[in-house]
Design a protein around this motif. Structure first.
Motif, PDB file in Angstrom:
ATOM      1  N   SER A 262       3.562  -3.057  -4.583  1.00  0.00           N
ATOM      2  CA  SER A 262       4.566  -2.878  -5.624  1.00  0.00           C
ATOM      3  C   SER A 262       3.904  -2.947  -6.989  1.00  0.00           C
ATOM      4  O   SER A 262       2.708  -3.237  -7.104  1.00  0.00           O
ATOM      5  N   PHE A 263       4.676  -2.703  -8.033  1.00  0.00           N
ATOM      6  CA  PHE A 263       4.113  -2.744  -9.371  1.00  0.00           C
ATOM      7  C   PHE A 263       3.608  -4.137  -9.717  1.00  0.00           C
ATOM      8  O   PHE A 263       2.518  -4.296 -10.291  1.00  0.00           O
ATOM      9  N   GLU A 264       4.398  -5.175  -9.392  1.00  0.00           N
ATOM     10  CA  GLU A 264       3.993  -6.538  -9.685  1.00  0.00           C
ATOM     11  C   GLU A 264       2.760  -6.938  -8.866  1.00  0.00           C
ATOM     12  O   GLU A 264       1.858  -7.616  -9.373  1.00  0.00           O
ATOM     13  N   GLU A 265       2.694  -6.517  -7.610  1.00  0.00           N
ATOM     14  CA  GLU A 265       1.519  -6.847  -6.789  1.00  0.00           C
ATOM     15  C   GLU A 265       0.274  -6.138  -7.304  1.00  0.00           C
ATOM     16  O   GLU A 265      -0.816  -6.731  -7.326  1.00  0.00           O
ATOM     17  N   THR A 266       0.418  -4.905  -7.740  1.00  0.00           N
ATOM     18  CA  THR A 266      -0.735  -4.178  -8.305  1.00  0.00           C
ATOM     19  C   THR A 266      -1.218  -4.860  -9.577  1.00  0.00           C
ATOM     20  O   THR A 266      -2.434  -5.028  -9.792  1.00  0.00           O
ATOM     21  N   LYS A 267      -0.292  -5.274 -10.431  1.00  0.00           N
ATOM     22  CA  LYS A 267      -0.658  -5.971 -11.665  1.00  0.00           C
ATOM     23  C   LYS A 267      -1.352  -7.287 -11.372  1.00  0.00           C
ATOM     24  O   LYS A 267      -2.341  -7.655 -12.026  1.00  0.00           O
ATOM     25  N   GLU A 268      -0.878  -8.004 -10.358  1.00  0.00           N
ATOM     26  CA  GLU A 268      -1.488  -9.286 -10.002  1.00  0.00           C
ATOM     27  C   GLU A 268      -2.893  -9.089  -9.424  1.00  0.00           C
ATOM     28  O   GLU A 268      -3.801  -9.863  -9.709  1.00  0.00           O
ATOM     29  N   MET A 269      -3.070  -8.032  -8.633  1.00  0.00           N
ATOM     30  CA  MET A 269      -4.393  -7.729  -8.075  1.00  0.00           C
ATOM     31  C   MET A 269      -5.388  -7.394  -9.183  1.00  0.00           C
ATOM     32  O   MET A 269      -6.540  -7.840  -9.167  1.00  0.00           O
ATOM     33  N   LEU A 327     -16.785   5.715   1.094  1.00  0.00           N
ATOM     34  CA  LEU A 327     -17.865   5.152   1.898  1.00  0.00           C
ATOM     35  C   LEU A 327     -17.539   3.773   2.439  1.00  0.00           C
ATOM     36  O   LEU A 327     -17.989   3.415   3.533  1.00  0.00           O
ATOM     37  N   VAL A 328     -16.773   2.957   1.702  1.00  0.00           N
ATOM     38  CA  VAL A 328     -16.559   1.576   2.156  1.00  0.00           C
ATOM     39  C   VAL A 328     -15.625   1.490   3.363  1.00  0.00           C
ATOM     40  O   VAL A 328     -16.033   0.883   4.381  1.00  0.00           O
ATOM     41  N   PRO A 329     -14.400   2.007   3.414  1.00  0.00           N
ATOM     42  CA  PRO A 329     -13.577   2.569   2.329  1.00  0.00           C
ATOM     43  C   PRO A 329     -12.786   1.471   1.618  1.00  0.00           C
ATOM     44  O   PRO A 329     -12.649   0.363   2.125  1.00  0.00           O
ATOM     45  N   CYS A 330     -12.272   1.816   0.423  1.00  0.00           N
ATOM     46  CA  CYS A 330     -11.500   0.862  -0.371  1.00  0.00           C
ATOM     47  C   CYS A 330     -10.615   1.639  -1.336  1.00  0.00           C
ATOM     48  O   CYS A 330     -10.614   2.868  -1.335  1.00  0.00           O
ATOM     49  N   VAL A 331      -9.897   0.898  -2.175  1.00  0.00           N
ATOM     50  CA  VAL A 331      -8.975   1.510  -3.137  1.00  0.00           C
ATOM     51  C   VAL A 331      -9.349   1.037  -4.540  1.00  0.00           C
ATOM     52  O   VAL A 331      -9.187  -0.151  -4.853  1.00  0.00           O
ATOM     53  N   PRO A 332      -9.867   1.907  -5.402  1.00  0.00           N
ATOM     54  CA  PRO A 332     -10.090   1.522  -6.801  1.00  0.00           C
ATOM     55  C   PRO A 332      -8.750   1.360  -7.510  1.00  0.00           C
ATOM     56  O   PRO A 332      -7.925   2.273  -7.494  1.00  0.00           O
ATOM     57  N   ILE A 333      -8.541   0.200  -8.119  1.00  0.00           N
ATOM     58  CA  ILE A 333      -7.254  -0.054  -8.772  1.00  0.00           C
ATOM     59  C   ILE A 333      -7.382  -0.222 -10.285  1.00  0.00           C
ATOM     60  O   ILE A 333      -6.354  -0.254 -10.975  1.00  0.00           O
ATOM     61  N   ILE A 341     -12.699  -2.573 -10.446  1.00  0.00           N
ATOM     62  CA  ILE A 341     -11.937  -3.480  -9.588  1.00  0.00           C
ATOM     63  C   ILE A 341     -11.558  -2.702  -8.327  1.00  0.00           C
ATOM     64  O   ILE A 341     -10.887  -1.663  -8.400  1.00  0.00           O
ATOM     65  N   LEU A 342     -11.981  -3.209  -7.173  1.00  0.00           N
ATOM     66  CA  LEU A 342     -11.747  -2.561  -5.884  1.00  0.00           C
ATOM     67  C   LEU A 342     -10.863  -3.445  -5.018  1.00  0.00           C
ATOM     68  O   LEU A 342     -11.081  -4.661  -4.930  1.00  0.00           O
ATOM     69  N   TRP A 343      -9.901  -2.812  -4.402  1.00  0.00           N
ATOM     70  CA  TRP A 343      -9.039  -3.507  -3.440  1.00  0.00           C
ATOM     71  C   TRP A 343      -9.335  -2.960  -2.056  1.00  0.00           C
ATOM     72  O   TRP A 343      -9.466  -1.747  -1.866  1.00  0.00           O
ATOM     73  N   ARG A 344      -9.454  -3.832  -1.099  1.00  0.00           N
ATOM     74  CA  ARG A 344      -9.847  -3.386   0.241  1.00  0.00           C
ATOM     75  C   ARG A 344      -8.736  -2.647   0.970  1.00  0.00           C
ATOM     76  O   ARG A 344      -8.998  -1.967   1.955  1.00  0.00           O
ATOM     77  N   GLY A 345      -7.498  -2.739   0.464  1.00  0.00           N
ATOM     78  CA  GLY A 345      -6.390  -2.018   1.067  1.00  0.00           C
ATOM     79  C   GLY A 345      -5.856  -2.738   2.286  1.00  0.00           C
ATOM     80  O   GLY A 345      -6.437  -3.693   2.804  1.00  0.00           O
ATOM     81  N   LYS A 346      -4.722  -2.248   2.750  1.00  0.00           N
ATOM     82  CA  LYS A 346      -4.128  -2.832   3.936  1.00  0.00           C
ATOM     83  C   LYS A 346      -4.837  -2.314   5.188  1.00  0.00           C
ATOM     84  O   LYS A 346      -5.525  -1.298   5.164  1.00  0.00           O
ATOM     85  N   LYS A 347      -4.646  -3.015   6.294  1.00  0.00           N
ATOM     86  CA  LYS A 347      -5.368  -2.700   7.514  1.00  0.00           C
ATOM     87  C   LYS A 347      -5.056  -1.293   7.997  1.00  0.00           C
ATOM     88  O   LYS A 347      -5.956  -0.531   8.362  1.00  0.00           O
ATOM     89  N   ASP A 348      -3.787  -0.918   7.996  1.00  0.00           N
ATOM     90  CA  ASP A 348      -3.430   0.415   8.470  1.00  0.00           C
ATOM     91  C   ASP A 348      -3.988   1.501   7.554  1.00  0.00           C
ATOM     92  O   ASP A 348      -4.370   2.577   7.990  1.00  0.00           O
TER      93      ASP A 348
END
Length: 365
Positions: A262-269, A327-333, A341-348
């Motif tokens: 969500s927007f708040e979770e993205t901001k917190e990350m 390559l990792v893979p991950c999500v640049p946020i 700042i990289l987020w590893r993303g959810k498992k799925d």
């Protein structure tokens, strides 16, 4: 008022021959003003020489006009500015310059420039291309032959070296490789910058586009062998790009709200990533061969990772983020103040990326 006059007195030696000093003074006095006006470098001879050189230069320039234009190349692949740093499967959303401006020059190539590439326009016969490549390579080198070539070309003061920078494997680099192969069996390639995140990708495109074989690889140094049956007189025709084309416009790399949050979770990350200690500090034009593995290990314990890229440059930061995403893979946020700042993303999400084998190498804006 006292007047000073300069007098030249000559000794009275009527029976002796005139001395050298006397002859020099006489020559200076007898020199006419007309001769002084044409004293070099303002003599007529120098003007005639310049005019002659200009005429010769004009003749050479006219002889350089190649009547065989447009050029033709039998290379069985599309021409890109960079082969290792672009992904043909991703379509741009816009162009910074009209696609009609070909970097090969107007009317110099029999391929049409699409804005990102010059397609071959012919069917590629993979089997014939592979057979020809194997014929040029010949029998594999023995261990002794490989060791001898490595010892000759592995040093930093090697004269047969090509530096591979942020552009990766570029089109004009292929011509440089064949120029070195005229007088040497191998060429040393030193890789720096963003392309070193994926050395396997660099090795693949070097072998695929040049037709050679990499016989030595140590961190960021490669040795590209030309083959036993390589003939410099029958080298492929490689039309050169006269300028670097403007990069197209691609979709944004970082979304306002990350997928799965969500927007708040993205901001917190993002806030948590900026306040966390950096995993690594990257330098400009450095060697990044171990960055992918370090980020993967960090994601086993952390959700968010920060890479300190101070002085690397915003453009390189975005390229690093794009490569790590696949390559990792991950999500640049977040990209802020040269911090990634990289987020590893959810498992799925990670499993989906791994299954699709996403290799995003384009420079997003």
């Amino acid at each position: 008022m006292i007047h000073f006059r300069t007098r030249i007195r000559f000794p009275n030696h009527s029976n002796q021959k005139p001395c050298g000093y006397f002859l020099l003074i006489c020559r200076f006095i007898s020199k006419s003003p007309a001769e002084d006006a044409y004293d070099p470098p303002f003599s007529p001879a120098s003007k005639l020489r310049k005019a002659k050189n200009k005429k010769t230069h004009e003749g050479n320039s006219s002889s350089n006009k190649n009547p065989t234009l447009p050029l033709h190349s039998d290379l069985p692949f599309d021409f890109f500015y960079s082969y290792s740093e672009t992904n043909p499967s991703v379509e741009p959303i816009g162009f910074r310059e009209s696609p009609k401006f070909s970097p090969f020059g107007p009317g110099r190539l029999d391929r049409k420039w699409s804005g990102t590439s010059a397609p071959a326009g012919m069917e590629v016969k993979i089997r014939e291309v592979s057979e020809e490549r194997n014929r040029i390579l010949g029998d594999p080198l023995s261990e002794e032959e490989v060791a001898e070539l490595v010892e000759e070309y592995r040093h930093d003061n090697c004269s047969r070296q090509i530096n591979l920078g942020k552009g990766g494997v570029t089109h004009n680099m292929l011509d440089d490789i064949h120029n070195h192969w005229k007088r040497a069996e191998a060429v040393r390639i030193k890789c720096l910058g963003v392309p070193t995140l994926d050395m396997d990708n660099i090795c693949f495109h070097l072998e695929d586009k040049s037709g050679g074989k990499i016989i030595y690889r140590h961190i960021n140094v490669l040795l590209l062998y030309r083959g036993r049956n390589y003939d410099p007189k029958n080298r492929p025709a490689i039309p050169l790009m006269l300028w670097k084309p403007y990069a197209p416009i691609y979709p944004k790399l970082v979304k306002n709200v990350a997928d799965g949050l969500s927007f708040e979770e993205t901001k917190e990350m993002r806030s948590r990533g900026l306040n966390s200690p950096p995993l690594m500090k990257l330098t400009r034009n450095g060697v990044y061969v171990n960055v992918v593995e370090r980020v993967r290990e960090a994601f086993e314990f952390e959700d968010v990772v920060r890479l300190d890229c101070t002085h690397v440059g915003s453009s390189d930061c975005k390229q690093i983020g794009v490569k790590l995403r696949g390559l990792v893979p991950c999500v640049p946020i977040l990209f802020k103040d040269e911090q990634i700042i990289l987020w590893r993303g959810k498992k799925d999400h990670r499993e989906d990326v791994n299954s699709k084998m996403v290799d995003s190498w384009n420079v997003y804006v």
